[in-house]
Design an enzyme around this catalytic site. Structure first.
Site, PDB file in Angstrom:
ATOM      1  N   HIS A  66     -59.611  22.967   2.689  1.00  0.00           N
ATOM      2  CA  HIS A  66     -60.300  22.360   4.214  1.00  0.00           C
ATOM      3  C   HIS A  66     -60.566  23.621   4.905  1.00  0.00           C
ATOM      4  O   HIS A  66     -59.923  24.853   4.697  1.00  0.00           O
ATOM      5  CB  HIS A  66     -59.103  21.595   4.565  1.00  0.00           C
ATOM      6  CG  HIS A  66     -59.312  21.051   5.837  1.00  0.00           C
ATOM      7  ND1 HIS A  66     -60.258  19.796   5.811  1.00  0.00           N
ATOM      8  CD2 HIS A  66     -59.316  21.374   7.325  1.00  0.00           C
ATOM      9  CE1 HIS A  66     -60.454  19.681   7.036  1.00  0.00           C
ATOM     10  NE2 HIS A  66     -59.842  20.431   7.998  1.00  0.00           N
ATOM     11  N   ASN A  81     -57.205  20.391  -3.136  1.00  0.00           N
ATOM     12  CA  ASN A  81     -58.405  20.471  -2.096  1.00  0.00           C
ATOM     13  C   ASN A  81     -58.747  21.673  -1.425  1.00  0.00           C
ATOM     14  O   ASN A  81     -57.497  22.464  -1.187  1.00  0.00           O
ATOM     15  CB  ASN A  81     -58.263  19.135  -1.196  1.00  0.00           C
ATOM     16  CG  ASN A  81     -59.380  19.052  -0.007  1.00  0.00           C
ATOM     17  OD1 ASN A  81     -60.570  19.199  -0.341  1.00  0.00           O
ATOM     18  ND2 ASN A  81     -58.994  18.958   1.063  1.00  0.00           N
ATOM     19  N   LEU A 106     -65.914  14.152  -0.045  1.00  0.00           N
ATOM     20  CA  LEU A 106     -65.468  13.339   0.955  1.00  0.00           C
ATOM     21  C   LEU A 106     -64.630  12.119   1.092  1.00  0.00           C
ATOM     22  O   LEU A 106     -64.501  11.413   2.011  1.00  0.00           O
ATOM     23  CB  LEU A 106     -66.869  13.225   2.016  1.00  0.00           C
ATOM     24  CG  LEU A 106     -67.587  14.501   2.226  1.00  0.00           C
ATOM     25  CD1 LEU A 106     -68.906  14.109   3.105  1.00  0.00           C
ATOM     26  CD2 LEU A 106     -66.724  15.444   3.084  1.00  0.00           C
ATOM     27  N   ASN A 138     -68.990  26.248  -3.133  1.00  0.00           N
ATOM     28  CA  ASN A 138     -67.792  26.491  -3.757  1.00  0.00           C
ATOM     29  C   ASN A 138     -67.815  26.160  -5.086  1.00  0.00           C
ATOM     30  O   ASN A 138     -67.233  26.814  -6.027  1.00  0.00           O
ATOM     31  CB  ASN A 138     -66.873  25.710  -2.912  1.00  0.00           C
ATOM     32  CG  ASN A 138     -66.287  26.287  -1.636  1.00  0.00           C
ATOM     33  OD1 ASN A 138     -65.806  27.560  -1.726  1.00  0.00           O
ATOM     34  ND2 ASN A 138     -66.673  26.000  -0.537  1.00  0.00           N
TER      35      ASN A 138
HETATM   36  C1  GRF Z   1     -66.551  23.878   2.478  1.00  0.00           C
HETATM   37  O1  GRF Z   1     -66.485  24.444   3.662  1.00  0.00           O
HETATM   38  C2  GRF Z   1     -65.084  23.114   2.201  1.00  0.00           C
HETATM   39  O2  GRF Z   1     -63.978  23.648   2.485  1.00  0.00           O
HETATM   40  C3  GRF Z   1     -65.393  21.803   2.647  1.00  0.00           C
HETATM   41  O3  GRF Z   1     -66.528  21.314   2.472  1.00  0.00           O
HETATM   42  C4  GRF Z   1     -67.408  22.537   2.415  1.00  0.00           C
HETATM   43  C5  GRF Z   1     -68.064  22.635   1.329  1.00  0.00           C
HETATM   44  O4  GRF Z   1     -69.098  23.465   0.950  1.00  0.00           O
HETATM   45  N1  GRF Z   1     -64.358  20.663   2.315  1.00  0.00           N
HETATM   46  P1  GRF Z   1     -69.787  23.593  -0.207  1.00  0.00           P
HETATM   47  O5  GRF Z   1     -70.291  22.373  -0.599  1.00  0.00           O
HETATM   48  O6  GRF Z   1     -69.177  24.024  -1.317  1.00  0.00           O
HETATM   49  O7  GRF Z   1     -71.115  24.681   0.048  1.00  0.00           O
END
Ligand code: GRF
Length: 192
Positions: A104, A102, A85, A14
């Site tokens: 989720h 954030n 986290l 992301n």
């Molecule tokens: C995503 O699914 C986000 O919603 C969650 O953790 C995941 C992170 O994925 N909180 P990435 O590290 O962005 O690949």
């Protein structure tokens, strides 16, 4: 121009998607990627894309002003948590009131809260036999996954979907919507 910091603890897909989305923006600059994991893949992604990185640990985040000082050093206006986290401490939330979001990977208020992250979320969705899941983008407050909801999007869960299949569908929704929702939220928050 508003400077944003992305906080991530893991892979950072992301984060990469957001960095690329704003690469040519004249409104938003991804100025910093911050992580609490010194081996998180997000660090490599950020470095490859030329974004400065900052590594801290849990104690530093909650018991010192070091993280906040770093945000100030980079003139950060807005913070995005993307797979981060740890709980953000109250003094940072107050400093950035309404300016921390954030994502989720489920439809809050379901499947959220302490311990509900990553694959655990998708496994719980699968075990409950849900027909839908999705994403929630929300303001960050002092609890996990609890602030006001800004945006949600849904996808179906087919009977044969594994937790990994669900994760793929949810990631696709994240990539599609998260950068644009951030852009729109920043425009709204900094309207004056
Ligand atoms: C995503 O699914 C986000 O919603 C969650 O953790 C995941 C992170 O994925 N909180 P990435 O590290 O962005 O690949």
């Amino acid at each position: 121009m508003k400077n944003i910091a992305i906080f991530a603890s893991g892979s950072g897909s992301n984060a990469e998607n957001i960095i690329k989305y704003f690469a040519n923006s004249s409104d938003v600059n991804v100025a910093l990627v911050a992580t609490n994991k010194s081996d998180a893949y997000v660090i490599e992604r950020a470095q490859r894309l030329g974004v400065p990185t900052y590594i801290f640990n849990k104690a530093t985040l909650s018991s010192s002003t070091e993280v906040l000082d770093e945000l100030k050093r980079y003139s950060i206006d807005y913070v995005v948590l993307a797979g981060f986290l740890l709980l953000v401490p109250p003094f940072i939330i107050h400093e950035y009131a309404g300016k921390i979001v954030n994502i989720h990977p489920a439809l809050l208020p379901n499947y959220g809260g302490a311990g509900m992250y990553g694959d655990r979320v998708h496994k719980a969705v699968k075990e409950a036999g849900e027909e839908f899941t999705g994403i929630t983008i929300h303001n960050v407050n002092e609890k996990f996954d609890d602030g006001d909801i800004i945006f949600q999007a849904k996808c179906d869960v087919a009977e044969q979907d594994t937790p990994d299949d669900i994760a793929s569908k949810v990631h696709a929704l994240e990539y599609e919507h998260f950068p644009r929702v951030i852009e729109e939220h920043i425009a709204k928050v900094f309207v004056n």
